[in-house]
Design an enzyme around this catalytic site. Structure first.
Site, PDB file in Angstrom:
ATOM      1  N   GLU A 149       0.863  -1.412  -0.012  1.00 53.15           N
ATOM      2  CA  GLU A 149      -0.066   0.071   0.306  1.00 53.15           C
ATOM      3  C   GLU A 149       0.844   1.225   0.020  1.00 53.15           C
ATOM      4  OE1 GLU A 149      -3.987  -1.558   1.950  1.00 53.15           O
ATOM      5  OE2 GLU A 149      -2.454  -1.148   3.328  1.00 53.15           O
ATOM      6  N   CYS A 207       3.518   8.626   1.212  1.00 52.00           N
ATOM      7  CA  CYS A 207       4.184   7.719   2.408  1.00 52.00           C
ATOM      8  C   CYS A 207       4.250   6.410   1.440  1.00 52.00           C
ATOM      9  CB  CYS A 207       3.078   7.630   3.467  1.00 52.00           C
ATOM     10  SG  CYS A 207       3.351   6.282   4.822  1.00 52.00           S
ATOM     11  N   CYS A 246       6.692  -7.189   7.439  1.00 52.97           N
ATOM     12  CA  CYS A 246       7.737  -6.534   8.279  1.00 52.97           C
ATOM     13  C   CYS A 246       8.277  -7.982   9.181  1.00 52.97           C
ATOM     14  CB  CYS A 246       7.405  -5.444   9.132  1.00 52.97           C
ATOM     15  SG  CYS A 246       8.564  -4.636  10.019  1.00 52.97           S
ATOM     16  N   CYS A 270       6.102  -4.949  16.319  1.00 49.65           N
ATOM     17  CA  CYS A 270       5.556  -4.043  17.070  1.00 49.65           C
ATOM     18  C   CYS A 270       4.070  -4.469  17.290  1.00 49.65           C
ATOM     19  CB  CYS A 270       5.835  -2.505  16.521  1.00 49.65           C
ATOM     20  SG  CYS A 270       7.641  -2.437  15.963  1.00 49.65           S
ATOM     21  N   CYS A 284       1.115  -2.333  15.897  1.00 49.58           N
ATOM     22  CA  CYS A 284       1.142  -2.117  14.237  1.00 49.58           C
ATOM     23  C   CYS A 284       0.510  -2.983  13.522  1.00 49.58           C
ATOM     24  CB  CYS A 284       2.646  -1.858  13.944  1.00 49.58           C
ATOM     25  SG  CYS A 284       2.653  -1.501  12.178  1.00 49.58           S
ATOM     26  N   CYS A 297      -1.133   5.897   9.512  1.00 50.68           N
ATOM     27  CA  CYS A 297       0.201   5.246  10.222  1.00 50.68           C
ATOM     28  C   CYS A 297      -0.287   3.758  10.590  1.00 50.68           C
ATOM     29  CB  CYS A 297       0.715   5.811  11.180  1.00 50.68           C
ATOM     30  SG  CYS A 297       1.795   7.162  10.536  1.00 50.68           S
TER      31      CYS A 297
HETATM   32  N1  SAH Z   1       9.001   0.391  10.268  1.00 51.45           N
HETATM   33  C1  SAH Z   1       9.419   1.799  10.396  1.00 51.45           C
HETATM   34  C2  SAH Z   1       8.481   2.668   9.510  1.00 51.45           C
HETATM   35  C3  SAH Z   1       7.161   2.139   9.114  1.00 51.45           C
HETATM   36  S1  SAH Z   1       6.155   2.616  10.552  1.00 51.45           S
HETATM   37  C4  SAH Z   1       9.025   2.295  11.653  1.00 51.45           C
HETATM   38  O1  SAH Z   1       8.522   1.415  12.421  1.00 51.45           O
HETATM   39  O2  SAH Z   1       9.473   3.298  12.042  1.00 51.45           O
HETATM   40  C5  SAH Z   1       5.613   4.334  10.372  1.00 51.45           C
HETATM   41  C6  SAH Z   1       5.170   4.961  11.648  1.00 51.45           C
HETATM   42  O3  SAH Z   1       3.727   4.493  11.989  1.00 51.45           O
HETATM   43  C7  SAH Z   1       5.958   4.454  12.992  1.00 51.45           C
HETATM   44  O4  SAH Z   1       6.333   5.543  13.980  1.00 51.45           O
HETATM   45  C8  SAH Z   1       5.036   3.340  13.536  1.00 51.45           C
HETATM   46  O5  SAH Z   1       5.448   3.148  14.914  1.00 51.45           O
HETATM   47  C9  SAH Z   1       3.934   4.088  13.501  1.00 51.45           C
HETATM   48  N2  SAH Z   1       2.713   3.205  13.589  1.00 51.45           N
HETATM   49  C10 SAH Z   1       2.652   1.951  13.309  1.00 51.45           C
HETATM   50  N3  SAH Z   1       1.517   1.511  13.729  1.00 51.45           N
HETATM   51  C11 SAH Z   1       0.615   2.305  14.136  1.00 51.45           C
HETATM   52  C12 SAH Z   1      -0.673   2.660  14.564  1.00 51.45           C
HETATM   53  N4  SAH Z   1      -1.787   1.648  14.480  1.00 51.45           N
HETATM   54  N5  SAH Z   1      -1.100   3.887  14.906  1.00 51.45           N
HETATM   55  C13 SAH Z   1      -0.242   5.152  14.934  1.00 51.45           C
HETATM   56  N6  SAH Z   1       0.931   4.948  14.436  1.00 51.45           N
HETATM   57  C14 SAH Z   1       1.506   3.680  14.163  1.00 51.45           C
HETATM   58 FE1  SF4 Z   2       7.445  -2.856  11.183  1.00 52.07          FE
HETATM   59 FE2  SF4 Z   2       5.301  -1.852  11.996  1.00 52.07          FE
HETATM   60 FE3  SF4 Z   2       7.325  -2.041  13.681  1.00 52.07          FE
HETATM   61 FE4  SF4 Z   2       7.469  -0.400  11.707  1.00 52.07          FE
HETATM   62  S1  SF4 Z   2       6.121  -0.141  13.390  1.00 52.07           S
HETATM   63  S2  SF4 Z   2       8.976  -1.664  12.475  1.00 52.07           S
HETATM   64  S3  SF4 Z   2       6.298  -1.524  10.112  1.00 52.07           S
HETATM   65  S4  SF4 Z   2       6.082  -3.691  12.670  1.00 52.07           S
END
Ligand code: SAH
Ligand code: SF4
Length: 422
Positions: A134, A147, A154, A158, A161, A392
């Site tokens: 996406e 974006c 991944c 996390c 996420c 995000c």
């Molecule tokens: N993997 C990288 C970049 C992709 S995620 C990283 O983790 O930084 C981009 C941003 O979105 C990151 O700061 C991540 O922590 C945040 N993010 C992920 N899931 C989210 C959610 N459900 N709500 C808000 N931010 C989120």
């Molecule tokens: Fe991967 Fe999501 Fe963690 Fe970014 S926030 S490193 S995309 S699992």
């Protein structure tokens, strides 16, 4: 300005190029040779490729520059449109190379003008399932941010996420990363003289994509070589021309890669912090067990060009009752003292089955006030495109919907994919 006459193949190279075109064409027709993508090659690789096609060494750089202009300055996706490139060379390119964009599965436009594309990429191996990614475009009055994704899925997990619930399918190629920018420009009409198919919510300025963030699916520092090649292409002044100061790479904190990324790619950096204590960050961002907060902040202090003009953005997702207390807000500003920083409070974007809730708005504001009083301006990031799950961390490709048996049928991970937390 280059004239039409000027760029036809030189006589000495023509027979070889014609032969190559004929044989490439025959092989492609016979189905023995898939067309190679041209998008995503560096300038040097493009010149080398032209060499393979029989272009004389003295001509390669100039030809590569012309091609570059068509690919990235004008955004053409058809060799026939490259009117100042000689017919023979065009035929040769047509026979062996591909300019296709990623295939659009769906295009959604949010009520706030945010656009989300679900894109289908070629399968890694014959008969394999085509993976999907996406890409999201967020327009504002005076700028537009794209974006983009760097991986399909991944390796990191996390817990807040959505992408983190999907396993890694594979790294994106440099061409697939650049392809997202080209496709977005096509769909927004962001090429000189192009029509804008749907102008809703677009910024007023001449350029519609002014900023790029590597904040889509995946961890960009686990696919650094391709991300670097792609961003060198995207920032090239004779092409897409997005300045590196307007490209931000977001990382969950792969500390050993941060120094290299700074030295070699020189992009702006965002760090997904999300917690001020290791015990909590270990849960939210499990890579913290390998690279804990103190180590991460040391890596930030050493990041390329760090100064008030080039601050690091610290992202902090607001999770109700988990990391959103006022004490944590105070600890956050204490922790970052002395690092030229911006703080981005991201209201948690929910997704089906998520184990967290977004903090109450009043709590986000109280938290923001502490951050604000410490001198950080406008710390809350307004959620965009929530109605189309484009915000995000809501990104997750359709490939996630596969059954386990189907997933096992996917191609094995490439050897260079690293990063799983053991
Ligand atoms: N993997 C990288 C970049 C992709 S995620 C990283 O983790 O930084 C981009 C941003 O979105 C990151 O700061 C991540 O922590 C945040 N993010 C992920 N899931 C989210 C959610 N459900 N709500 C808000 N931010 C989120
Ligand atoms: Fe991967 Fe999501 Fe963690 Fe970014 S926030 S490193 S995309 S699992």
């Amino acid at each position: 300005m280059v004239t039409v006459m000027d760029v036809t193949l030189e006589m000495s190279a023509a027979p070889e190029a014609e032969r190559t075109a004929a044989s490439l064409g025959a092989q492609a027709t016979a189905g023995t040779l898939a067309k190679r993508p041209l998008v995503g090659l560096s300038r040097a690789e493009l010149a080398e490729t032209l060499g393979e096609l029989g272009i004389a060494p003295a001509q390669r750089r100039m030809r590569a520059t012309q091609l570059w202009g068509w690919l990235y300055g004008r955004g053409v996706s058809d060799f026939a449109a490259m009117t100042n490139i000689g017919k023979d060379l065009r035929a040769c390119l047509q026979a062996g190379f591909d300019l296709a964009r990623p295939e659009i599965v769906t295009e959604q436009i949010s009520s706030d003008g945010t656009r989300k594309w679900l894109l289908r990429l070629p399968a890694s191996e014959a008969g394999g399932r085509a993976p999907e990614i996406e890409t999201v475009y967020i327009p504002e009055a005076d700028r537009g941010t794209l974006c983009i994704s760097s991986q399909i899925g991944c390796t990191l997990t996390c817990t807040f996420c959505h992408t983190g619930t999907q396993r890694l399918v594979r790294n994106l190629t440099a061409g697939e990363i650049v392809g997202q920018v080209l496709l977005a420009r096509d769909r927004i009409g962001d090429w000189t003289g192009a029509e804008t198919p749907d102008p809703r919510g677009l910024p007023i300025g001449e350029r519609k994509i002014t900023n790029i963030v590597l904040m889509g699916m995946g961890e960009p520092l686990y696919n650094f070589d391709n991300v670097k090649t792609a961003m060198d292409i995207v920032s090239d002044g004779e092409g897409l021309s997005v300045s590196k100061r307007r490209i931000t790479l977001s990382t969950s904190g792969i500390v050993p890669m941060m120094e290299r990324a700074g030295a070699e790619a020189r992009l702006m950096l965002a760090v997904s912090l999300h917690a001020v204590r290791d015990d909590l960050r270990d849960v939210l961002v499990p890579i913290n067990r390998k690279y804990p907060i103190a180590m991460l902040l040391d890596g930030c202090r050493a990041y390329y060009g760090l100064s008030n003009a080039r601050r690091i953005t610290f992202e902090y997702v607001m999770l109700k009752g988990v990391n959103d207390s006022i004490a944590e807000a105070r600890d956050l500003v204490r922790l970052l003292a002395g690092i030229p920083a911006k703080i981005n409070l991201i209201p948690f974007n929910p997704w089906p089955g998520a184990p967290y809730e977004c903090s109450d708005w009043e709590q986000i504001e109280r938290f923001a006030e502490v951050v604000n009083r410490a001198g950080y301006a406008s710390p809350i990031r307004t959620p965009r495109g929530r109605d189309i799950m484009a915000a995000c961390g809501q990104l997750k490709s359709e490939s996630e919907k596969m059954r386990a048996s189907e997933r096992r049928a996917l191609a094995p991970l490439p050897a260079n994919v690293g990063g799983a937390v053991s």
